[in-house]
Each structure stands twice: as structure tokens, then as C-alpha cells.
Scaffold this motif. Structure first.
Motif, PDB file in Angstrom:
ATOM      1  N   ALA A  83       1.345  -1.312  -0.253  1.00 35.45           N
ATOM      2  CA  ALA A  83      -0.115   0.241   0.146  1.00 35.45           C
ATOM      3  C   ALA A  83       0.784   1.343  -0.009  1.00 35.45           C
ATOM      4  CB  ALA A  83      -1.167   0.198   1.112  1.00 35.45           C
ATOM      5  N   VAL A  86       2.005   1.734  -3.167  1.00 37.88           N
ATOM      6  CA  VAL A  86       0.464   2.481  -4.922  1.00 37.88           C
ATOM      7  C   VAL A  86       0.566   3.850  -3.903  1.00 37.88           C
ATOM      8  CG1 VAL A  86      -1.511   2.735  -4.357  1.00 37.88           C
ATOM      9  CG2 VAL A  86      -0.405   0.254  -4.095  1.00 37.88           C
ATOM     10  N   ARG A  87       1.359   4.374  -2.858  1.00 41.34           N
ATOM     11  CA  ARG A  87       1.063   6.036  -2.692  1.00 41.34           C
ATOM     12  C   ARG A  87       2.729   6.489  -3.368  1.00 41.34           C
ATOM     13  NH1 ARG A  87      -0.171   3.837   2.602  1.00 41.34           N
ATOM     14  NH2 ARG A  87      -2.172   4.021   2.837  1.00 41.34           N
ATOM     15  N   THR A  92      -3.536   5.884  -4.765  1.00 45.02           N
ATOM     16  CA  THR A  92      -4.014   6.182  -3.861  1.00 45.02           C
ATOM     17  C   THR A  92      -4.643   5.097  -2.497  1.00 45.02           C
ATOM     18  OG1 THR A  92      -6.149   6.399  -5.310  1.00 45.02           O
ATOM     19  CG2 THR A  92      -4.872   8.687  -4.503  1.00 45.02           C
ATOM     20  N   VAL A  93      -4.833   5.065  -1.429  1.00 48.17           N
ATOM     21  CA  VAL A  93      -5.883   3.934  -1.181  1.00 48.17           C
ATOM     22  C   VAL A  93      -6.596   4.287  -0.776  1.00 48.17           C
ATOM     23  CG1 VAL A  93      -5.240   2.685   0.447  1.00 48.17           C
ATOM     24  CG2 VAL A  93      -2.943   3.391  -0.751  1.00 48.17           C
ATOM     25  N   ALA A 109      -7.151   0.033  -3.730  1.00 52.06           N
ATOM     26  CA  ALA A 109      -6.792   1.613  -4.062  1.00 52.06           C
ATOM     27  C   ALA A 109      -7.080   1.630  -5.487  1.00 52.06           C
ATOM     28  CB  ALA A 109      -5.233   0.675  -4.034  1.00 52.06           C
TER      29      ALA A 109
END
Length: 250
Positions: A83, A86-87, A92-93, A109
Motif C-alpha cells: 500500500a 502504491v502511494r 491512492t489507497v 486502491a
């Protein structure tokens, strides 16, 4: 505990709908599913089963105006670390990571183009890999106007290569242990829809399944037609959830 699926493998699909009983009736009649209760952290949720084996999840959307949507989840070794990646990679989460009782740890996400996907760190419930069994998930494919950016995003986040399916093709594949597990397709005209992961379910007969979907109150969005993966049709359930069915080649 069963072994977790390899990182990057699509391991689960889940529907968020505004009519859970209606969705259960439709998919049960179309794909032969039965249901058992699942983790309820995000509201009412059931697991769909084939012969007692979980194949998909159905839950109620708690967000007003949220579209009815099938979501593909990818197996990860560490949901919290992924996660964060991802950012860092521009996504976005929206939910989590959070614990789904003893089943595992999950997050929802969106990638750099806004396509929604899930992360699943399996524990008691490792998930299910796509296959050819009728009624189960067969393939997941991302439709996006930015295939190159999406390919770089998923390669970085999932630590797996993304390679063209063949020279000059507008489709790439996420590869796990040398095997393509999901597609990324350039699609400039999404007809008003955002970039999205499309879920395909395996069926014995695409024409018969399309006819059955109509009888159950669904819609046929694209009539059965040949594809590189087999004969396919694009359908919608009565609540508006889009999905595809795939009749295995040969």
C-alpha cells in the motif's frame, strides 16, 4: 494454513453492489453459485462458492453514488508495504490496509489512471487463482488509455514484470514466474467509463450464458465474439455491474 499465492497473482474478485440479495439471485442463477457469510468489516458481505470452494465475494457498497463494481485483488506478501508503494508510485489507497478477521489483510486502491484494484495478504483465506472451471474467475484485464504508465505502475508496485503479449500488440501481460496472469490493454475510447479492471468468468457456452443473463434481468453489452483468449461476451447484472464471460478456446 494454506500457502499464500505468489505475489502479483490475481487471487480474488469482489463485487460491491447496492442490492446484495438481487446480486446473489442473479449470479447464483447464472454461474451456479451458493453463498456463505464472509468478513463484515465493510458491511454485509458473502462469499460465493462452487462445490463448497470460495470463488468470489459480494458486498454492499456503503458509499452513496458509488458505482456497482467488480474489483480484482492481487496477492501480496505484505499489504502494508505494498500500500505504501502504491502511494509512492502515484496511486491512492482508499481503504485499509485492514484486517479481515482471520481471513487475511486487505486494501483497496486506485492506480495512476484511477482504476480500482485490491491487495490481499492471505492468511486463513489465501484466495483463488483464475482458471478454466465454469463459474469461476478466468481472467482479469485492465482497460486504460495509459497502458505504458499503468504497466510501469503495476511492475513497480507488485515487483513483477509486465511484457507485451506479442510484438506490436496493444496488450501487455503481468507475468508471475514466467506465466501471464493478467492483461493490460490500451483502450483510448472507454465510452464514458473510467479506466477499470474487467473481470471474466469461465463458462461452457458464451451464447447460452448471454441468453441466461437476459432471462435473469441482466443485459448483453457486447454479443459473444471470438477473442485471443476464447469466445467472450460482455454482460451487465440487473444492478449495473459490468463483467465478461469467457468460453475457453478449444
Amino acid at each position: 494454513m494454506e500457502l499464500r499465492l505468489a505475489q502479483g497473482t490475481p487471487c480474488w474478485v469482489s463485487l460491491l453492489t447496492d442490492d446484495l440479495p438481487g446480486a446473489q439471485d442473479f449470479y447464483g442463477g447464472l454461474l451456479g453459485w451458493t453463498y456463505t457469510p464472509g468478513p463484515g468489516q465493510l458491511g454485509a458481505y458473502v462469499r460465493a462458492e462452487l462445490d463448497g470452494v470460495p470463488v468470489a465475494g459480494l458486498g454492499v457498497s456503503t458509499a452513496t453514488g458509488f458505482p456497482v463494481l467488480w474489483t480484482t485483488y492481487f496477492a501480496v506478501d505484505d499489504a502494508d508495504r505494498t500500500a505504501q508503494l502504491v502511494r509512492e508510485c502515484g496511486g491512492t489507497v482508499a481503504v485499509g490496509p485492514l484486517q479481515a478477521e482471520h481471513a487475511g489483510r486487505m486494501a483497496i486502491a486506485a492506480d495512476v489512471s484511477g482504476a480500482v484494484f485490491g491487495l490481499w495478504q492471505g492468511e486463513e483465506h489465501p484466495g483463488r487463482e483464475a482458471g478454466a472451471e465454469p463459474g469461476g474467475p478466468a481472467w482479469s484485464e485492465l482497460l486504460t488509455p495509459d497502458a505504458d504508465g499503468s504497466a510501469a505502475f503495476y511492475a513497480a508496485v507488485l515487483a513483477r514484470p509486465v511484457r507485451p503479449v506479442r510484438p506490436g500488440a496493444e496488450e501487455s501481460a503481468l507475468v508471475v514466474h514466467g506465466r501471464p496472469v493478467a492483461g493490460i490493454r490500451h483502450h483510448a475510447d472507454l465510452r464514458g467509463h473510467p479506466p477499470r479492471w474487467r473481470t471474466h468468468f469461465a463458462v461452457r457456452d458464451a451464447e447460452a450464458t448471454a441468453g441466461r443473463a437476459l432471462a435473469l434481468g441482466g443485459r448483453v453489452l457486447v454479443e459473444p465474439h471470438p477473442t485471443a483468449h476464447g469466445r467472450a461476451a460482455r454482460l451487465a447484472d440487473p444492478q449495473g455491474g459490468h463483467f465478461s464471460v469467457l468460453e475457453a478456446a478449444g
